[in-house]
Design a protein around this motif. Sequence first.
Motif, PDB file in Angstrom:
ATOM      1  N   TYR A   1       9.153   7.310  -4.384  1.00  0.00           N
ATOM      2  CA  TYR A   1       8.404   8.216  -3.520  1.00  0.00           C
ATOM      3  C   TYR A   1       9.284   9.420  -3.182  1.00  0.00           C
ATOM      4  O   TYR A   1      10.504   9.276  -2.987  1.00  0.00           O
ATOM      5  CB  TYR A   1       8.016   7.519  -2.222  1.00  0.00           C
TER       6      TYR A   1
ATOM      7  N   ALA B   1       5.379   5.329  10.022  1.00  0.00           N
ATOM      8  CA  ALA B   1       4.193   4.517  10.284  1.00  0.00           C
ATOM      9  C   ALA B   1       4.582   3.082  10.620  1.00  0.00           C
ATOM     10  O   ALA B   1       3.977   2.451  11.504  1.00  0.00           O
ATOM     11  CB  ALA B   1       3.268   4.548   9.071  1.00  0.00           C
TER      12      ALA B   1
ATOM     13  N   THR C   1       0.857  -1.189   0.000  1.00  0.00           N
ATOM     14  CA  THR C   1       0.000   0.000   0.000  1.00  0.00           C
ATOM     15  C   THR C   1       0.886   1.229   0.000  1.00  0.00           C
ATOM     16  O   THR C   1       2.039   1.181   0.438  1.00  0.00           O
ATOM     17  CB  THR C   1      -0.931   0.029   1.232  1.00  0.00           C
ATOM     18  N   ALA C   2       0.332   2.320  -0.490  1.00  0.00           N
ATOM     19  CA  ALA C   2       1.074   3.585  -0.474  1.00  0.00           C
ATOM     20  C   ALA C   2       0.828   4.381   0.798  1.00  0.00           C
ATOM     21  O   ALA C   2       1.655   5.200   1.193  1.00  0.00           O
ATOM     22  CB  ALA C   2       0.699   4.428  -1.698  1.00  0.00           C
ATOM     23  N   ASP C   3      -0.306   4.129   1.435  1.00  0.00           N
ATOM     24  CA  ASP C   3      -0.756   4.995   2.524  1.00  0.00           C
ATOM     25  C   ASP C   3      -0.321   4.492   3.896  1.00  0.00           C
ATOM     26  O   ASP C   3      -0.357   3.285   4.169  1.00  0.00           O
ATOM     27  CB  ASP C   3      -2.271   5.120   2.492  1.00  0.00           C
ATOM     28  N   PRO C   4       0.096   5.384   4.775  1.00  0.00           N
ATOM     29  CA  PRO C   4       0.613   4.980   6.088  1.00  0.00           C
ATOM     30  C   PRO C   4      -0.350   4.160   6.942  1.00  0.00           C
ATOM     31  O   PRO C   4       0.082   3.227   7.617  1.00  0.00           O
ATOM     32  CB  PRO C   4       0.947   6.318   6.753  1.00  0.00           C
ATOM     33  N   GLU C   5      -1.642   4.478   6.933  1.00  0.00           N
ATOM     34  CA  GLU C   5      -2.559   3.779   7.839  1.00  0.00           C
ATOM     35  C   GLU C   5      -2.710   2.297   7.485  1.00  0.00           C
ATOM     36  O   GLU C   5      -2.511   1.434   8.354  1.00  0.00           O
ATOM     37  CB  GLU C   5      -3.926   4.468   7.857  1.00  0.00           C
ATOM     38  N   PRO C   6      -3.038   1.949   6.235  1.00  0.00           N
ATOM     39  CA  PRO C   6      -3.086   0.518   5.910  1.00  0.00           C
ATOM     40  C   PRO C   6      -1.715  -0.131   5.959  1.00  0.00           C
ATOM     41  O   PRO C   6      -1.599  -1.338   6.219  1.00  0.00           O
ATOM     42  CB  PRO C   6      -3.686   0.479   4.505  1.00  0.00           C
ATOM     43  N   LEU C   7      -0.663   0.647   5.724  1.00  0.00           N
ATOM     44  CA  LEU C   7       0.686   0.109   5.852  1.00  0.00           C
ATOM     45  C   LEU C   7       0.931  -0.374   7.272  1.00  0.00           C
ATOM     46  O   LEU C   7       1.486  -1.462   7.485  1.00  0.00           O
ATOM     47  CB  LEU C   7       1.712   1.184   5.471  1.00  0.00           C
TER      48      LEU C   7
ATOM     49  N   THR D   1       7.638  11.737   1.754  1.00  0.00           N
ATOM     50  CA  THR D   1       6.567  10.736   1.720  1.00  0.00           C
ATOM     51  C   THR D   1       7.078   9.392   2.214  1.00  0.00           C
ATOM     52  O   THR D   1       6.416   8.718   3.025  1.00  0.00           O
ATOM     53  CB  THR D   1       6.014  10.590   0.295  1.00  0.00           C
ATOM     54  N   GLN D   2       8.242   9.001   1.733  1.00  0.00           N
ATOM     55  CA  GLN D   2       8.797   7.718   2.168  1.00  0.00           C
ATOM     56  C   GLN D   2       9.160   7.750   3.647  1.00  0.00           C
ATOM     57  O   GLN D   2       8.970   6.759   4.362  1.00  0.00           O
ATOM     58  CB  GLN D   2      10.023   7.355   1.327  1.00  0.00           C
TER      59      GLN D   2
ATOM     60  N   ARG E   1       6.131   7.070   5.611  1.00  0.00           N
ATOM     61  CA  ARG E   1       5.790   5.649   5.562  1.00  0.00           C
ATOM     62  C   ARG E   1       6.642   4.852   6.548  1.00  0.00           C
ATOM     63  O   ARG E   1       6.151   3.956   7.240  1.00  0.00           O
ATOM     64  CB  ARG E   1       5.949   5.137   4.126  1.00  0.00           C
TER      65      ARG E   1
END
Length: 254
Positions: A124, A135, A90-96, A128-129, A132
């Motif tokens: 990225y 997270a 995934t790209a997004d922190p929460e599902p990551l 952004t990275q 991540r």
Amino acid sequence: MSQIDKANAFAALHIPGTPVVIYNIWDAGTAKAVTKAGAKALATGSWSVAEAQGYPDGENIPLDDLLAIATRIVNSTDLPVSIDFEGGYTADPEPLATNITALIGTGAIGINFEDQVVGSSDLYPIDTQAARIKAIRAAADAAGVPLFINARTDLFLKAKPDTHATHLVEAKERGAAYAEAGASGFFIPGLTDHGMISDICDASSLPVNVMMRGALSSIAEVAALGVARASYGPSPFAQSMTQVAEGYSAAAAS
């Protein structure tokens, strides 16, 4: 050892100048073989794991299948196991964070985590990275496991070798940002120039991981550069499949 003890033991193996050798595995069988050969730790390679199950690399193997393979590997050995988790699915922190929690649940104590946008030629942005990675660290802290986050930059894999020197400054910036975000190691696959590797090792606050290929053929040589981890990526799988094919050809011709 407990999962926490294994995580701490794995981190302690990353000594600049005395690199831990990672001969990348792809299933429980190869985990047992490399363990028996005397390895101190194990790590998968995403390409090998995917290919062994009939998938192309790039998060094409379903996450549930990857987690099941990780569980089988962890249960087959007493050694610390790190999993190549590509971009975290995934790209997004929460599902990551959710995916990381699930991976920790397999008993794994480390990950490779890359900064390329999976399925794209892009990387990225650094901030952004870094978010991540933060997270991931937060999820690991919540789980109570000091997960070894081997932060991989794909800068050099995606560039021609004769342009690698132009990417050194950005590589150092990425390494510093990833360290601040909570990474445990800095992985620079694709870079094989000894002087440039030494330069990054000198600049990095994190233990540096290289992939053994091309001009990187000797553990002693990369040790002298200050490398703390030497891994073999897809080479063990490719060599094994060549041996299987050659074995069949010899059998069929006899």
